[in-house]
Write a protein that holds these residues in place. Structure first.
Motif, short mmCIF file in Angstrom:
data_model
loop_
_atom_site.label_atom_id
_atom_site.label_comp_id
_atom_site.label_asym_id
_atom_site.label_seq_id
_atom_site.Cartn_x
_atom_site.Cartn_y
_atom_site.Cartn_z
N LYS A 200 0.80 -1.22 0.00
CA LYS A 200 0.00 0.00 0.00
C LYS A 200 0.84 1.28 0.00
CE LYS A 200 -3.25 2.59 2.87
NZ LYS A 200 -4.04 2.62 4.13
N LEU A 201 1.87 1.34 0.83
CA LEU A 201 2.61 2.59 1.00
C LEU A 201 3.60 2.87 -0.14
CD1 LEU A 201 3.29 2.64 4.85
CD2 LEU A 201 1.42 3.67 3.56
N MET A 202 3.64 1.97 -1.13
CA MET A 202 4.43 2.25 -2.32
C MET A 202 3.53 2.50 -3.52
SD MET A 202 7.41 2.32 -1.14
CE MET A 202 8.35 2.48 -2.63
N GLN A 203 2.25 2.67 -3.26
CA GLN A 203 1.28 2.97 -4.31
C GLN A 203 1.03 4.48 -4.36
OE1 GLN A 203 0.03 0.38 -6.27
NE2 GLN A 203 1.47 -0.87 -5.09
N TYR A 204 0.39 4.90 -5.43
CA TYR A 204 -0.04 6.30 -5.53
C TYR A 204 -1.11 6.56 -4.46
CZ TYR A 204 -2.18 10.53 -7.43
OH TYR A 204 -2.66 11.80 -7.58
N PRO A 205 -1.09 7.68 -3.73
CA PRO A 205 -0.16 8.81 -3.90
C PRO A 205 1.04 8.78 -2.96
CG PRO A 205 -1.95 9.46 -2.48
CD PRO A 205 -2.20 8.01 -2.82
N TYR A 206 1.09 7.77 -2.05
CA TYR A 206 2.13 7.75 -1.02
C TYR A 206 3.53 7.90 -1.59
CZ TYR A 206 -1.48 6.00 2.18
OH TYR A 206 -2.60 5.86 2.94
N VAL A 207 3.81 7.12 -2.65
CA VAL A 207 5.18 7.05 -3.14
C VAL A 207 5.70 8.41 -3.61
CG1 VAL A 207 4.56 6.47 -5.54
CG2 VAL A 207 6.71 5.63 -4.56
N TYR A 208 4.81 9.33 -3.96
CA TYR A 208 5.24 10.66 -4.41
C TYR A 208 5.33 11.67 -3.26
CZ TYR A 208 4.15 8.63 -8.94
OH TYR A 208 4.11 7.80 -10.04
N TRP A 209 4.98 11.22 -2.09
CA TRP A 209 4.96 12.14 -0.93
C TRP A 209 6.19 12.03 -0.04
CZ3 TRP A 209 -0.74 11.19 1.14
CH2 TRP A 209 -1.65 11.75 0.22
N TYR A 210 7.08 11.08 -0.31
CA TYR A 210 8.16 10.85 0.63
C TYR A 210 9.23 11.93 0.51
CZ TYR A 210 5.94 6.37 1.47
OH TYR A 210 5.04 5.39 1.80
N ASN A 211 9.05 12.96 1.32
CA ASN A 211 10.00 14.06 1.43
C ASN A 211 9.84 14.68 2.82
OD1 ASN A 211 7.75 15.95 1.31
ND2 ASN A 211 7.73 15.58 -0.91
N LYS A 212 10.55 15.75 3.06
CA LYS A 212 10.52 16.35 4.40
C LYS A 212 9.15 16.89 4.79
CE LYS A 212 14.12 18.90 3.37
NZ LYS A 212 15.22 19.89 3.45
N GLU A 213 8.32 17.17 3.79
CA GLU A 213 7.00 17.74 4.08
C GLU A 213 5.94 16.66 4.33
OE1 GLU A 213 9.03 19.15 1.54
OE2 GLU A 213 9.54 20.51 3.20
N TYR A 214 6.29 15.41 4.13
CA TYR A 214 5.32 14.33 4.34
C TYR A 214 4.87 14.34 5.81
CZ TYR A 214 3.51 9.50 4.41
OH TYR A 214 2.72 8.38 4.54
N PRO A 215 3.58 14.29 6.08
CA PRO A 215 3.09 14.42 7.45
C PRO A 215 3.65 13.37 8.42
CG PRO A 215 1.27 14.62 5.89
CD PRO A 215 2.48 14.20 5.10
N ARG A 216 3.98 12.17 7.90
CA ARG A 216 4.52 11.13 8.78
C ARG A 216 6.05 11.07 8.70
NH1 ARG A 216 0.39 7.43 10.17
NH2 ARG A 216 -1.32 8.75 10.88
N CYS A 217 6.67 12.11 8.17
CA CYS A 217 8.13 12.21 8.20
C CYS A 217 8.56 12.42 9.65
CB CYS A 217 8.61 13.36 7.33
SG CYS A 217 10.40 13.63 7.40
#
Length: 534
Positions: A200-217
């Motif tokens: 699940k977490l490598m599917q859209y849209p998660y995979v495009y969110w992995y950066n410093k601004e991601y809420p679960r960073c």
């Protein structure tokens, strides 16, 4: 029986003297021959057994127990053949504790890996996104490595994430959207380290969110005070890149680990070798000292355990090695990475390479016409030079140098470069396969010269257990003076480490906290690198 002997005795007495003597001599010789034959066979058996033992000891396909024998050799030839690439066995032996820890990890991975009930349950609970502050995780917790950046970065970060998994008893799963399975065999027996593509977490849209601004960073949550002992999410994203903030980099500290340990799923994106910073955590350090008594051997052991080129890549390695390097008396590796824009062939870089290799006696100087005739032995020494670079001009110019004039020592110098593609093409299958093959070829050399700050070079020399000569990074298009220096450690450099330590060491320069974690030689005032105690 007694009567038969009695009859034979009478017959013998009736024979003539000469006949009796001949019979006695015949049987005496027969007994001597039988005794000698038996002794010879025993000696031959002992010699054969000893030779087999010596041969097996010299080759040591399981690398001192680092590898398990539970794989079919044909499915991944490099796994048990890698040691034949190196003329001498590595002086760095894995500790018994590391071997034991790896076998325990393999069993855990089989219980929790893909296609197990534990994995299915863990992914289902991930979908519910519950608060894990008061929930029990069980034995199956996971860390997912996300592929990014060049091949050297990927290999260094895979080793880093695996070590973190080993220390925290998590299961490492590898992002399979790239070409990992085209490059490397499975490292764990009876299971897979490849993350299923439907995760699940490598599917859209998660995979495009992995950066410093991601809420679960994690770093963002620390800065926002949105994670604490009473609020633990089902997953966290760890941002361990060159642009990480202090709040991202300090994830390894004990107070941070107390929170992170409760999170069942970690997603990690990294492009740096963050192993040196793990030693700043006292709990980790206690374990690491037992795992790696020789501190500069961390990547060397992890790489030989984890990374086994696929048969297609291994064929590239062995074919090139046998054709160009195997017959040389000595082999020198030169890895050239030109940073900056524009990149390409530069005379000041070429001058630097020649200056370094001749100054350090890695390559002979050229014979001048004014000098007397060189005293060449009947069988001159053959030195093979393996150059790896995106630009073929470096090897071409080096080759022309030694073709035009003989060397001052009489050595024959042959220069080879497997490829020169001019442009880095990460995620192009054949390009990445060539790059991995060249890393292994470089690791097989006797001495190695690499460019400063090059992750490609870090992987190559550490894989081979070599302490490299590091080419300083030029400034203002000028050849550095001195051109290079010999590293005192074979460990890779953590290029963008935290500037300080944890809790008690918060105000202490990170390069001065532990005597064996020091600043890198190839980066001025930065980087961290493991060394053995002085």
């Amino acid at each position: 029986m007694y009567h038969k002997v009695k009859i034979y005795g009478k017959v013998f007495k009736a024979l003539g003297l000469k006949t009796k003597v001949l019979i006695i001599v015949f049987f005496s010789c027969l007994l001597i021959i039988l005794a000698f034959s038996n002794n010879f066979n025993n000696q031959l058996l002992d010699a054969t057994t000893n030779d087999a033992k010596e041969s097996e000891t010299q080759r040591d396909t399981l690398i001192g127990g680092l590898l398990t024998a539970d794989f079919d050799e044909g499915s991944c030839l490099s796994r048990y053949q890698k040691t034949s690439l190196y003329r001498k066995p590595s002086p760095y032996k894995p500790s018994e504790y590391l071997v034991s820890k790896l076998r325990s990890y393999e069993m855990l991975h089989r219980r929790c890996g893909p296609d197990t009930k534990a994995y299915k349950d863990a992914t289902e609970s991930l979908s519910r996104d519950e608060n894990y502050a008061s929930k029990e995780n069980g034995e199956c917790r996971y860390i997912v490595w996300v592929a990014g950046y060049g091949l050297g970065n990927r290999i260094l970060t895979l080793a880093s994430v695996f070590l973190y998994a080993l220390l925290t008893e998590r299961i490492i799963l590898v992002d399979n959207r790239k070409d990992v399975s085209d490059l490397l065999c499975e490292p764990f027996p009876g299971t897979s380290w490849l993350l299923p593509l439907d995760f699940k977490l490598m599917q859209y849209p998660y995979v495009y969110w992995y950066n410093k601004e991601y809420p679960r960073c994690y770093g963002t949550m620390v800065n926002n005070h949105s994670i604490n002992s009473s609020s633990i999410p089902a997953h966290l994203y760890l941002h361990i890149l060159h642009d990480s903030r202090d709040s991202d980099k300090m994830f390894f500290c004990q107070k941070d680990q107390d929170l992170i340990n409760k999170v069942p799923w970690l997603i990690v994106q990294a492009n740096v070798y963050f192993v040196p910073s793990l030693w700043f955590n006292p709990t980790f350090q206690t374990e690491l000292v037992k795992l790696f008594p020789q501190k500069e051997s961390v990547f060397h052991h992890l790489a030989r355990y984890l990374f086994h080129p696929t048969n297609q890549v291994w064929d590239m390695v062995t074919t090139y090695y046998n054709d160009h390097l195997s017959k040389a008396d000595e082999r020198l590796g030169i890895q050239i990475r030109v940073f900056g824009d524009p990149a390409g062939y530069f005379k000041h870089v070429m001058d630097q390479i020649v200056s370094c290799t001749q100054r350090e006696k890695l390559l002979p100087e050229l014979h001048t016409q004014e000098e007397s005739k060189v005293n060449i032995s009947k069988t001159p020494k053959l030195k093979a030079v393996l150059v790896t670079s995106l630009y073929p001009e470096y090897s071409e110019n080096l080759m022309k140098m030694y073709l035009k004039r003989p060397s001052s020592t009489g050595e024959i110098v042959e220069v080879y470069q497997p490829s020169g593609e001019r442009v880095q093409q990460t995620d192009t299958k054949i390009h990445d396969q060539k790059a991995l093959a060249e890393m292994y070829l470089l690791s097989s050399t006797d001495n190695i010269v690499t460019s400063a700050r090059s992750t490609f070079g870090y992987v190559s020399y550490s894989l081979g257990g070599l302490k490299p000569w590091l080419l300083y990074q030029p400034t203002n298009f000028t050849t550095p003076n001195p051109p290079c220096l010999r590293s005192t450690s074979m460990e890779p450099c953590f290029l963008t480490p935290p500037s300080h330590g944890c809790e008690a060491d918060w105000r202490t320069n990170s390069g001065k906290i532990l005597p064996f974690v020091r600043h890198c030689e190839d980066i001025m005032y930065g980087g961290l690198k493991l060394h053995d105690d002085l």
